[in-house]
Design a protein around this motif. Structure first.
Motif, PDB file in Angstrom:
ATOM      1  N   ARG A  16       0.824  -1.219   0.000  1.00  0.00           N
ATOM      2  CA  ARG A  16       0.000   0.000   0.000  1.00  0.00           C
ATOM      3  C   ARG A  16       0.850   1.258   0.000  1.00  0.00           C
ATOM      4  O   ARG A  16       0.343   2.345  -0.234  1.00  0.00           O
ATOM      5  CB  ARG A  16      -0.926   0.009   1.213  1.00  0.00           C
ATOM      6  N   LEU A  17       2.136   1.101   0.249  1.00  0.00           N
ATOM      7  CA  LEU A  17       3.037   2.247   0.288  1.00  0.00           C
ATOM      8  C   LEU A  17       3.822   2.363  -1.013  1.00  0.00           C
ATOM      9  O   LEU A  17       4.236   1.360  -1.591  1.00  0.00           O
ATOM     10  CB  LEU A  17       4.026   2.114   1.448  1.00  0.00           C
ATOM     11  N   SER A  18       4.029   3.582  -1.456  1.00  0.00           N
ATOM     12  CA  SER A  18       4.885   3.851  -2.613  1.00  0.00           C
ATOM     13  C   SER A  18       5.464   5.248  -2.443  1.00  0.00           C
ATOM     14  O   SER A  18       4.848   6.122  -1.837  1.00  0.00           O
ATOM     15  CB  SER A  18       4.099   3.742  -3.915  1.00  0.00           C
ATOM     16  N   TRP A  19       6.643   5.446  -2.986  1.00  0.00           N
ATOM     17  CA  TRP A  19       7.300   6.746  -2.881  1.00  0.00           C
ATOM     18  C   TRP A  19       6.712   7.733  -3.875  1.00  0.00           C
ATOM     19  O   TRP A  19       6.436   7.386  -5.019  1.00  0.00           O
ATOM     20  CB  TRP A  19       8.804   6.625  -3.125  1.00  0.00           C
ATOM     21  N   LYS A  20       6.558   8.963  -3.422  1.00  0.00           N
ATOM     22  CA  LYS A  20       6.140  10.099  -4.258  1.00  0.00           C
ATOM     23  C   LYS A  20       7.160  11.208  -4.035  1.00  0.00           C
ATOM     24  O   LYS A  20       7.737  11.323  -2.955  1.00  0.00           O
ATOM     25  CB  LYS A  20       4.758  10.605  -3.848  1.00  0.00           C
ATOM     26  N   ILE A  21       7.359  12.037  -5.034  1.00  0.00           N
ATOM     27  CA  ILE A  21       8.304  13.149  -4.909  1.00  0.00           C
ATOM     28  C   ILE A  21       7.553  14.385  -4.431  1.00  0.00           C
ATOM     29  O   ILE A  21       6.634  14.857  -5.102  1.00  0.00           O
ATOM     30  CB  ILE A  21       9.011  13.433  -6.251  1.00  0.00           C
ATOM     31  N   ALA A  22       7.947  14.891  -3.267  1.00  0.00           N
ATOM     32  CA  ALA A  22       7.340  16.100  -2.704  1.00  0.00           C
ATOM     33  C   ALA A  22       8.134  17.343  -3.091  1.00  0.00           C
ATOM     34  O   ALA A  22       7.560  18.389  -3.405  1.00  0.00           O
ATOM     35  CB  ALA A  22       7.249  15.998  -1.188  1.00  0.00           C
ATOM     36  N   GLU A  57      -0.512  16.169  -6.563  1.00  0.00           N
ATOM     37  CA  GLU A  57       0.187  16.190  -7.857  1.00  0.00           C
ATOM     38  C   GLU A  57       1.580  15.573  -7.790  1.00  0.00           C
ATOM     39  O   GLU A  57       2.367  15.718  -8.725  1.00  0.00           O
ATOM     40  CB  GLU A  57       0.304  17.633  -8.350  1.00  0.00           C
ATOM     41  N   ARG A  58       1.906  14.884  -6.729  1.00  0.00           N
ATOM     42  CA  ARG A  58       3.252  14.334  -6.563  1.00  0.00           C
ATOM     43  C   ARG A  58       3.502  13.170  -7.515  1.00  0.00           C
ATOM     44  O   ARG A  58       2.739  12.206  -7.557  1.00  0.00           O
ATOM     45  CB  ARG A  58       3.456  13.878  -5.120  1.00  0.00           C
ATOM     46  N   PRO A  59       4.604  13.262  -8.290  1.00  0.00           N
ATOM     47  CA  PRO A  59       4.919  12.161  -9.211  1.00  0.00           C
ATOM     48  C   PRO A  59       5.422  10.921  -8.464  1.00  0.00           C
ATOM     49  O   PRO A  59       6.034  11.032  -7.401  1.00  0.00           O
ATOM     50  CB  PRO A  59       6.011  12.744 -10.107  1.00  0.00           C
TER      51      PRO A  59
END
Length: 103
Positions: free
Chosen positions: A56-62, A77-79
């Protein structure tokens, strides 16, 4: 951490440092994870992100100071950032993996 998770590089020619902050909010029952990566080198470096056993977790760029279009990304809108990412020279990226509700 260095360019690979759980592998700090203490050598004199190391150019990458990363740190992970983790927290759990018992009221909301949500995990909050932040991974801060700093490339101090004058050339781009490939960073391998830590993986999750919790799917359920994934990295997003803040935040990405190396992105010419935008340095800050609002939460909605985080990629996505998966596996590895090429960091621009002398840049900082803040990754966020907030949101998994724990049972």
């Amino acid at each position: 951490h260095g360019v690979n998770p759980n592998e700090p590089d203490y050598s004199m020619d190391s150019h990458m440092i990363c740190v992970m902050f983790a927290g759990y909010d018992p009221e909301t029952r949500r995990e909050d994870l932040v991974y801060l990566a700093v490339n101090t080198y004058w050339e781009p470096l490939r960073l391998t992100l830590p993986s999750f056993s919790d799917k359920r977790l994934s990295w997003k760029i803040a935040v990405n100071t190396g992105d010419p279009g935008s340095n800050f990304f609002p939460k909605e809108e985080r990629p996505d950032a998966k596996g590895s990412i090429l960091m621009k020279e002398r840049s900082v990226i803040l990754f966020d993996a907030s949101g998994a509700t724990m049972i």
